[in-house]
Write a protein that holds these residues in place. Structure first.
Motif, mmCIF file in Angstrom:
data_model
loop_
_atom_site.group_PDB
_atom_site.id
_atom_site.type_symbol
_atom_site.label_atom_id
_atom_site.label_comp_id
_atom_site.label_asym_id
_atom_site.label_seq_id
_atom_site.Cartn_x
_atom_site.Cartn_y
_atom_site.Cartn_z
ATOM 1 N N HIS A 116 0.847 -1.198 0.000
ATOM 2 C CA HIS A 116 0.000 0.000 0.000
ATOM 3 C C HIS A 116 0.882 1.248 0.000
ATOM 4 O O HIS A 116 2.093 1.156 0.246
ATOM 5 C CB HIS A 116 -0.935 -0.029 1.211
ATOM 6 C CG HIS A 116 -0.254 0.251 2.499
ATOM 7 N ND1 HIS A 116 0.696 -0.579 3.047
ATOM 8 C CD2 HIS A 116 -0.357 1.303 3.344
ATOM 9 C CE1 HIS A 116 1.122 -0.051 4.176
ATOM 10 N NE2 HIS A 116 0.510 1.090 4.389
ATOM 11 N N HIS A 118 1.780 3.715 1.918
ATOM 12 C CA HIS A 118 2.692 4.098 3.007
ATOM 13 C C HIS A 118 4.051 3.407 2.893
ATOM 14 O O HIS A 118 5.022 3.828 3.522
ATOM 15 C CB HIS A 118 2.076 3.760 4.376
ATOM 16 C CG HIS A 118 0.831 4.535 4.660
ATOM 17 N ND1 HIS A 118 -0.220 4.029 5.388
ATOM 18 C CD2 HIS A 118 0.474 5.784 4.295
ATOM 19 C CE1 HIS A 118 -1.171 4.955 5.460
ATOM 20 N NE2 HIS A 118 -0.785 6.015 4.806
ATOM 21 N N HIS A 173 -7.383 -1.235 4.223
ATOM 22 C CA HIS A 173 -6.550 -0.089 4.605
ATOM 23 C C HIS A 173 -6.552 0.976 3.488
ATOM 24 O O HIS A 173 -6.793 2.156 3.730
ATOM 25 C CB HIS A 173 -5.153 -0.609 4.906
ATOM 26 C CG HIS A 173 -4.181 0.400 5.433
ATOM 27 N ND1 HIS A 173 -4.514 1.373 6.333
ATOM 28 C CD2 HIS A 173 -2.853 0.570 5.171
ATOM 29 C CE1 HIS A 173 -3.439 2.101 6.610
ATOM 30 N NE2 HIS A 173 -2.421 1.635 5.919
ATOM 31 N N ASP A 196 0.749 -3.678 5.838
ATOM 32 C CA ASP A 196 -0.309 -3.134 6.681
ATOM 33 C C ASP A 196 -1.691 -3.603 6.249
ATOM 34 O O ASP A 196 -2.686 -3.200 6.839
ATOM 35 C CB ASP A 196 -0.324 -1.591 6.549
ATOM 36 C CG ASP A 196 0.389 -0.894 7.690
ATOM 37 O OD1 ASP A 196 0.872 -1.585 8.600
ATOM 38 O OD2 ASP A 196 0.443 0.355 7.658
HETATM 39 ZN ZN LIG Z 1 -0.276 2.016 6.176
#
Ligand SMILES: [Zn+2]
Ligand SMILES: [Zn+2]
Length: 269
Positions: A116, A118, A173, A196
């Motif tokens: 993802h 991040h 997420h 995550d």
């Molecule tokens: Zn994240």
């Protein structure tokens, strides 16, 4: 022109004359602007400051790579070794000649994907360092790709990237949140690399699922069911999370199911 790296999320941006005014990823409600305000660095500054990558073996055919001292979110990348070539799952904010040499000793790199936004880190630098290998990103997260590049290959749903390695967009997420299924992992019982998208918690018999981890925003019951549904076709006994040691070593499918059940019970009141 310089590719600036946000010091809070660690994601590198498209080249600009001076530091960008803000970081798209940190302005989102799932992240935050650092308490000292928006700050930027570059790979060259990091090299000068003494940052280095550390590569450690996790299990047969799996190496973990993280940056020392800890930078930004502090996640690890995982290098899965297969007979068809090595695949990098998730990325970090630093790469240098020493890292490239070490990965080449381990058989090089054939492709990259990231759970993802991040964890995008300096994924394009990694791709270029290995001859422009493909970086697989879900089309659903296109808006978060702050450094576009011809190496990016968009996918939807699932994507086989190598025999026995499948990207599964499970959502949650982020809309494009994904996991990597490694059929030969866990001594052939199958493993998931989750970042995550599915986060291993302190009690490593459990995992969790969140819209935001730093800001504690939960997901809906429908989103949790969506994650479970996307995993149904895949056999796995182990989960490798986003940080060193954050692994569910065995019975991982049961861990995901009981964690989802506990979660939905709590948010449903
Ligand atoms: Zn994240
Ligand atoms: Zn940021």
């Amino acid at each position: 022109m310089e590719n600036y790296i946000c010091q809070t999320c660690g994601v590198q941006h498209v080249a600009s004359e001076g530091p960008p005014p803000s970081c798209l990823i940190c302005q989102d409600e799932r992240q935050y602007i650092g308490w000292g305000g928006q700050q930027w660095t570059t790979l060259a500054e990091m090299r000068e400051a003494g940052y280095r990558n550390r590569i450690r073996n996790v299990d047969p055919g799996l190496e973990a790579i993280d940056t020392r001292p800890r930078f930004a979110i502090g996640q690890r990348a995982l290098l899965v070794q297969t007979p068809a070539g090595n695949f990098l799952w998730d990325c970090i904010s630093y790469v240098d000649g020493e890292t490239v040499d070490r990965i080449n000793e381990l058989g090089g790199l054939a492709g990259i994907s990231v759970s993802h936004p991040h964890f995008y880190g300096v994924m394009i630098e990694w791709s270029h360092a290995f001859g422009g290998v493909p970086v697989h990103i879900p089309a659903a997260d296109r808006q978060w790709v702050v450094r576009p590049d011809p190496a990016i290959r968009w996918y939807e749903g699932t994507q086989d990237v190598s025999p026995g390695l499948t990207l599964v967009q499970c959502g949650g997420h982020f809309e494009g949140s994904a996991v990597l299924h490694w059929a030969a992992g866990a001594d052939g019982q199958g493993a998931l690399l989750t970042g995550d998208s599915i986060s291993v918690v302190q009690d490593r018999r459990y995992v969790t699922f969140m819209r935001s981890y730093p800001n504690y925003i939960p997901l809906s019951a429908a989103a949790i069911r969506g994650i479970l549904d996307s995993l149904r076709p895949y056999r796995f006994d182990r989960i490798y999370g986003g940080w060193w040691g954050s692994d569910v070593r065995e019975n991982a499918r049961a861990a995901v199911e009981r964690s989802a059940e506990r979660y939905v019970r709590q948010i449903s009141g």
